[in-house]
Design a protein around this motif. Structure first.
Motif, PDB file in Angstrom:
ATOM      1  N   TRP A 193     -10.209  -1.208  -9.582  1.00 37.82           N
ATOM      2  CA  TRP A 193     -10.674  -0.484  -8.399  1.00 37.82           C
ATOM      3  C   TRP A 193     -11.730  -1.306  -7.672  1.00 37.82           C
TER       4      TRP A 193
ATOM      5  N   GLU B 255      -0.298   3.868  -2.606  1.00 39.92           N
ATOM      6  CA  GLU B 255      -1.703   4.256  -2.667  1.00 39.92           C
ATOM      7  C   GLU B 255      -1.840   5.746  -2.350  1.00 39.92           C
ATOM      8  N   PRO B 256      -2.868   6.433  -2.872  1.00 40.75           N
ATOM      9  CA  PRO B 256      -3.987   5.882  -3.645  1.00 40.75           C
ATOM     10  C   PRO B 256      -3.738   5.809  -5.150  1.00 40.75           C
TER      11      PRO B 256
ATOM     12  N   SER C  91       7.179   7.522  -0.846  1.00 39.52           N
ATOM     13  CA  SER C  91       5.929   6.831  -1.149  1.00 39.52           C
ATOM     14  C   SER C  91       4.800   7.848  -1.262  1.00 39.52           C
TER      15      SER C  91
ATOM     16  N   ASN D 106       0.807  -1.226   0.000  1.00 35.50           N
ATOM     17  CA  ASN D 106       0.000   0.000   0.000  1.00 35.50           C
ATOM     18  C   ASN D 106       0.835   1.269   0.000  1.00 35.50           C
ATOM     19  N   SER D 107       2.143   1.155  -0.203  1.00 38.61           N
ATOM     20  CA  SER D 107       3.002   2.331  -0.062  1.00 38.61           C
ATOM     21  C   SER D 107       2.757   3.390  -1.126  1.00 38.61           C
TER      22      SER D 107
ATOM     23  N   LEU E  98      -1.422   4.259  -6.928  1.00 40.65           N
ATOM     24  CA  LEU E  98      -1.074   2.920  -7.406  1.00 40.65           C
ATOM     25  C   LEU E  98      -1.465   1.902  -6.342  1.00 40.65           C
ATOM     26  N   PRO E  99      -2.711   1.426  -6.361  1.00 37.40           N
ATOM     27  CA  PRO E  99      -3.145   0.447  -5.362  1.00 37.40           C
ATOM     28  C   PRO E  99      -2.390  -0.869  -5.503  1.00 37.40           C
ATOM     29  N   ASP E 100      -2.478  -1.675  -4.459  1.00 38.16           N
ATOM     30  CA  ASP E 100      -1.870  -3.000  -4.476  1.00 38.16           C
ATOM     31  C   ASP E 100      -2.378  -3.777  -5.687  1.00 38.16           C
TER      32      ASP E 100
ATOM     33  N   ALA F 147      -4.885  -0.190 -13.074  1.00 44.15           N
ATOM     34  CA  ALA F 147      -5.295  -0.841 -11.827  1.00 44.15           C
ATOM     35  C   ALA F 147      -6.786  -1.126 -11.858  1.00 44.15           C
TER      36      ALA F 147
ATOM     37  N   ASN G  21       1.887   7.148  -0.101  1.00 41.26           N
ATOM     38  CA  ASN G  21       1.244   6.948   1.197  1.00 41.26           C
ATOM     39  C   ASN G  21       2.232   7.324   2.302  1.00 41.26           C
TER      40      ASN G  21
ATOM     41  N   SER H 100      -1.498  -2.996  -8.845  1.00 41.46           N
ATOM     42  CA  SER H 100      -1.402  -2.169 -10.052  1.00 41.46           C
ATOM     43  C   SER H 100      -0.271  -2.667 -10.951  1.00 41.46           C
TER      44      SER H 100
END
Length: 235
Positions: A234, A151-152, A200, A148-149, A154-156, A232, A202, A158
């Motif tokens: 959603w 996000e938002p 990051s 999650n680093s 590039l969500p996990d 990504a 996030n 991506s």
């Protein structure tokens, strides 16, 4: 849309905001002063003249002034339906397959190229789209972002496209970095003395990481390439 005396009051209010006399308004619309008096007192004005009047006063009042709702400004465009395909579907003339590196650990040695990292999977991209962004097909790879680093944005899960030809750092841009044999996706900033800062998106959960040139050598940190595309799903 306002009518009658309410419309007349709106015209008079707009005239005062614009700072013009009734004679000036009459001259600008090529009508006689009694006509303007009818506009402001009773709202007696033809539709064509009214539309022109609304445009005339648009620098001082908006559509709501006349009882009109403001039309939302579009920020999206339909570009066509999605075409289904699989690995057996032939490439179109304007398509190219970019290697997709999924869950890959990169070897620590120098001179890593796409063939060394190829996982056997590919992402299809348009040749013209790559050319527009100055990406040579042979220099492009795709990697999967985990965690999650970033996000938002590039969500996990991506997928990002990487131009391995560009390794020169431009502050704040996103790069794929080799770090102790792993691939990482981060914003990169240059630091005085030749070091770098990894950041990051996030930042609430992931602090900046600063590395000196010595630490970069010790931890085998280098730029693999610059991110030029992302995709990504959603929730």
């Amino acid at each position: 849309m306002l009518t009658g005396q309410e419309l007349g009051a709106a015209i008079e209010s707009a005239r005062l905001k614009k700072g013009i006399t009734k004679k000036k308004l009459a001259d600008d619309f090529d009508v006689k002063p009694p006509s303007v008096q009818g506009w402001t007192s009773h709202g007696r004005i033809g539709k064509d003249k009214l539309m022109a009047l609304i445009d005339y006063f648009s620098d001082v009042v908006g559509p709501e002034h006349w009882g009109l709702s403001r039309k939302p400004k579009g920020n999206a465009q339909i570009i066509g339906p999605i075409s289904a395909w699989d690995d057996s579907t032939p490439l179109d003339d304007d398509e190219v397959e970019i290697p997709l590196l999924k869950d890959v650990r990169v070897s620590g040695g120098p001179g890593v190229v796409a063939e060394d990292l190829d996982s056997g999977r590919c992402v299809r991209m348009g040749k013209s789209s790559l050319r527009e962004r100055g990406v040579q097909f042979s220099n492009a790879i795709c990697v999967t972002v985990s965690g999650n680093s970033m996000e938002p944005a590039l969500p996990d899960g991506s997928t990002v496209g990487v131009n391995m030809h560009i390794t020169t750092i431009k502050d704040g841009k996103v790069y794929v970095i080799k770090h102790d044999g792993e691939l990482r996706v981060k914003q990169v900033y240059r630091l005085p003395g030749g070091g770098i800062r990894l950041r990051s998106f996030n930042r609430a959960e992931h602090a900046d990481e600063d590395y000196t040139p010595t630490e970069m050598a010790e931890k085998d940190i280098s730029i693999l390439g610059k991110v030029f595309w992302s995709s990504a799903f959603w929730d």
